[in-house]
Design an enzyme around this catalytic site. Structure first.
Site, PDB file in Angstrom:
ATOM      1  N   ASN A   1       6.441  10.856 131.806  1.00  0.00           N
ATOM      2  CA  ASN A   1       7.648  10.025 131.732  1.00  0.00           C
ATOM      3  C   ASN A   1       7.714   9.256 130.417  1.00  0.00           C
ATOM      4  OD1 ASN A   1       8.716  10.797 134.165  1.00  0.00           O
ATOM      5  ND2 ASN A   1       8.164   8.932 135.273  1.00  0.00           N
TER       6      ASN A   1
ATOM      7  N   ARG B   1      14.386  18.432 134.861  1.00  0.00           N
ATOM      8  CA  ARG B   1      13.516  17.502 135.582  1.00  0.00           C
ATOM      9  C   ARG B   1      14.053  17.417 137.005  1.00  0.00           C
ATOM     10  NH1 ARG B   1       9.668  17.701 132.023  1.00  0.00           N
ATOM     11  NH2 ARG B   1       8.573  16.676 133.721  1.00  0.00           N
TER      12      ARG B   1
ATOM     13  N   GLU C   1       2.225  12.215 135.881  1.00  0.00           N
ATOM     14  CA  GLU C   1       3.656  11.893 136.010  1.00  0.00           C
ATOM     15  C   GLU C   1       4.039  10.709 135.121  1.00  0.00           C
ATOM     16  OE1 GLU C   1       6.002  13.557 137.531  1.00  0.00           O
ATOM     17  OE2 GLU C   1       4.747  14.971 138.612  1.00  0.00           O
TER      18      GLU C   1
HETATM   19  N1  LIG Z   1       8.680   5.590 130.705  1.00  0.00           N
HETATM   20  C1  LIG Z   1       9.999   5.724 130.894  1.00  0.00           C
HETATM   21  N2  LIG Z   1      10.873   5.330 129.934  1.00  0.00           N
HETATM   22  C2  LIG Z   1      12.213   5.459 130.100  1.00  0.00           C
HETATM   23  N3  LIG Z   1      12.788   5.966 131.210  1.00  0.00           N
HETATM   24  C3  LIG Z   1      11.984   6.361 132.203  1.00  0.00           C
HETATM   25  C4  LIG Z   1      10.546   6.259 132.109  1.00  0.00           C
HETATM   26  N4  LIG Z   1      10.011   6.724 133.270  1.00  0.00           N
HETATM   27  C5  LIG Z   1      11.047   7.084 134.036  1.00  0.00           C
HETATM   28  N5  LIG Z   1      12.237   6.882 133.427  1.00  0.00           N
HETATM   29  C6  LIG Z   1      13.595   7.112 133.991  1.00  0.00           C
HETATM   30  O1  LIG Z   1      13.476   7.209 135.407  1.00  0.00           O
HETATM   31  C7  LIG Z   1      14.006   8.460 135.852  1.00  0.00           C
HETATM   32  C8  LIG Z   1      13.211   8.921 137.055  1.00  0.00           C
HETATM   33  O2  LIG Z   1      11.867   9.257 136.703  1.00  0.00           O
HETATM   34  P1  LIG Z   1      11.092  10.328 137.584  1.00  0.00           P
HETATM   35  O3  LIG Z   1       9.756  10.558 136.984  1.00  0.00           O
HETATM   36  O4  LIG Z   1      11.150   9.922 139.007  1.00  0.00           O
HETATM   37  O5  LIG Z   1      11.994  11.646 137.445  1.00  0.00           O
HETATM   38  P2  LIG Z   1      12.143  12.608 136.171  1.00  0.00           P
HETATM   39  O6  LIG Z   1      11.091  12.317 135.158  1.00  0.00           O
HETATM   40  O7  LIG Z   1      13.547  12.537 135.699  1.00  0.00           O
HETATM   41  O8  LIG Z   1      11.869  14.037 136.824  1.00  0.00           O
HETATM   42  P3  LIG Z   1      10.423  14.637 137.211  1.00  0.00           P
HETATM   43  O9  LIG Z   1       9.413  13.543 137.079  1.00  0.00           O
HETATM   44  O10 LIG Z   1      10.563  15.122 138.612  1.00  0.00           O
HETATM   45  O11 LIG Z   1      10.207  15.734 136.213  1.00  0.00           O
HETATM   46  C9  LIG Z   1      13.941   9.380 134.640  1.00  0.00           C
HETATM   47  O12 LIG Z   1      14.884  10.427 134.726  1.00  0.00           O
HETATM   48  C10 LIG Z   1      14.233   8.405 133.504  1.00  0.00           C
HETATM   49  O13 LIG Z   1      15.620   8.164 133.384  1.00  0.00           O
HETATM   50 MG   LIG Z   2       9.112  12.128 135.665  1.00  0.00          MG
END
Ligand SMILES: Nc1ncnc2c1ncn2[C@@H]1O[C@H](COP(=O)(O)OP(=O)(O)OP(=O)(O)O)[C@@H](O)[C@H]1O
Ligand SMILES: [Mg+2]
Length: 144
Positions: free
Chosen positions: A51, A106, A47
């Site tokens: 990200n 996502r 995960e």
């Molecule tokens: N490394 C990162 N750099 C920039 N933004 C990030 C990063 N990690 C997370 N985010 C932000 O935080 C939000 C939430 O992350 P999260 O992993 O909970 O959900 P997601 O990636 O959108 O969906 P999923 O992980 O369920 O596919 C993301 O949509 C993004 O906007």
């Molecule tokens: Mg994610």
């Protein structure tokens, strides 16, 4: 002081997500985890790296992702860092079901998954500079 530590750095290519997951799992193996504990760690790393690639670097493949994993006693600390766009509102990003990319289908559950599969999650980020996620887990190692 740490008992053991590894660092790996790789390009933000999606195929490196599997590499990172397996590399960290191999390192964690020395703590004698159960299959379930190992799966939890692999899922959390997956995960975090995903990200960094899709949000941090917006799928650009020339970014760097760095993982530092350290063992201290029966605990592992894993730091996943990127030098991408960063997160503006960390609290909001951590909320279950919040995603900035519904267009990519996502589900906004990555941080929630990391938080529930590991014992703790800390997120540090600066807009335009990058993001650092620190996850920790304690293992029930039988000593002696
Ligand atoms: N490394 C990162 N750099 C920039 N933004 C990030 C990063 N990690 C997370 N985010 C932000 O935080 C939000 C939430 O992350 P999260 O992993 O909970 O959900 P997601 O990636 O959108 O969906 P999923 O992980 O369920 O596919 C993301 O949509 C993004 O906007
Ligand atoms: Mg994610």
């Amino acid at each position: 002081m740490y008992d053991n530590k590894i660092s790996i750095e790789f390009l933000s290519k999606s195929q490196n997500e599997a590499f990172a997951r397996v590399a960290v799992a191999a390192f964690v193996s020395q703590l004698d985890p159960t299959i379930e504990e190992l799966t939890d760690v692999k899922t959390a790393v997956s995960e975090g790296v995903t990200n960094s690639i899709i949000h941090g670097y917006e799928n650009r493949e020339d970014g760097k992702v760095r993982i530092d994993a350290s063992i201290k006693g029966d605990e592992i600390e894993i730091v996943i860092a990127d030098f991408g766009r960063g997160i503006e509102d960390i609290e909001k990003a951590k909320e279950p079901l919040y995603t900035s990319r519904p267009d990519l289908e996502r589900s906004g559950m990555g941080f929630t998954v990391m938080e529930s599969f590991m014992d703790s999650l800390e997120v540090y980020s600066e807009k335009g500079k990058g993001t650092k996620v620190v996850i920790k887990k304690k293992f029930d190692t039988e000593l002696g």
